[in-house]
Design an enzyme around this catalytic site. Sequence first.
Site, PDB file in Angstrom:
ATOM      1  CG  HIS A  20      -0.376   0.285   2.523  1.00 16.75           C
ATOM      2  ND1 HIS A  20      -0.043  -0.711   3.411  1.00 16.75           N
ATOM      3  CD2 HIS A  20      -0.061   1.445   3.130  1.00 16.75           C
ATOM      4  CE1 HIS A  20       0.454  -0.165   4.517  1.00 16.75           C
ATOM      5  NE2 HIS A  20       0.453   1.143   4.366  1.00 16.75           N
ATOM      6  CG  ASP A  50       0.112  -4.033   2.808  1.00 21.05           C
ATOM      7  OD1 ASP A  50       0.383  -3.545   1.690  1.00 21.05           O
ATOM      8  OD2 ASP A  50      -0.204  -3.326   3.784  1.00 21.05           O
ATOM      9  CB  SER A 123       3.109   1.675   6.249  1.00 14.97           C
ATOM     10  OG  SER A 123       1.928   1.818   6.993  1.00 14.97           O
TER      11      SER A 123
END
Length: 243
Positions: A20, A50, A123
């Site tokens: 992402h 992911d 992230s």
Amino acid sequence: KSLGSGFIISPDGYILTNAHVVDSADEIAVKLTDKREFKAKVIGTDKRTDVALIKIEASGLPAVKMGDPGKLRVGEWVVAIGSPFGFESSVTAGIVSAKGRALPQENFVPFIQTDAAINPGNSGGPLLDTAGRLIGINTAIFSPSGGSAGIGFAVPVDTVNRVVPQIIRNGKYSRPSMGIELDEAINQRLTAMLELKGVAILRVRPGTPAAAAGLQGASRSRKGIVAGDVITANGLQLLGTGA
């Protein structure tokens, strides 16, 4: 613009981050801790875990050492590194709160849960054990406010290690699929009724290997749900819709 973190896994410039983080990116800029900057290209991504693999043109880079999440115990200290809200190379510490954690609508990753502070910008950054070895990729937080609430999730590195070799070879990760659907609550009732220990097939998707093999899912009658086939540890029990 989007912001995320990542880490080098090989001296020749392969870098791991979250899918992402790089999703729909026209250009990716990588800034190392020694202030050098590179343009990166996406080698491949796997949205279900992911995970994204990108590459920069460089050599002799320091690479992270791999750890073993299987030996990790709940309560052990861990460290998260990333760029929360743009503050580069921030380090936060916490413990492993749980292992094998499933998130809503997510059945593919046994997440590591940690209370190390993870915020937007973390992230794709590494989650490390106390020896500095990689045990996971910081991926998500659970928060009513959007900031750290002490509940963060990381993809364990053993999951990543299954995905990355295929991405390097093929640019993607391909999963085999039988084409069956299961439901834990209904399964418990069906297998108890049938005095079997196994998994009851609820639905078989058309055009899949399971359908071609003749597997049958559960059906409904006036008396309720009628069992279809049940997969046990010893093999497939062919019960049929009339069982």
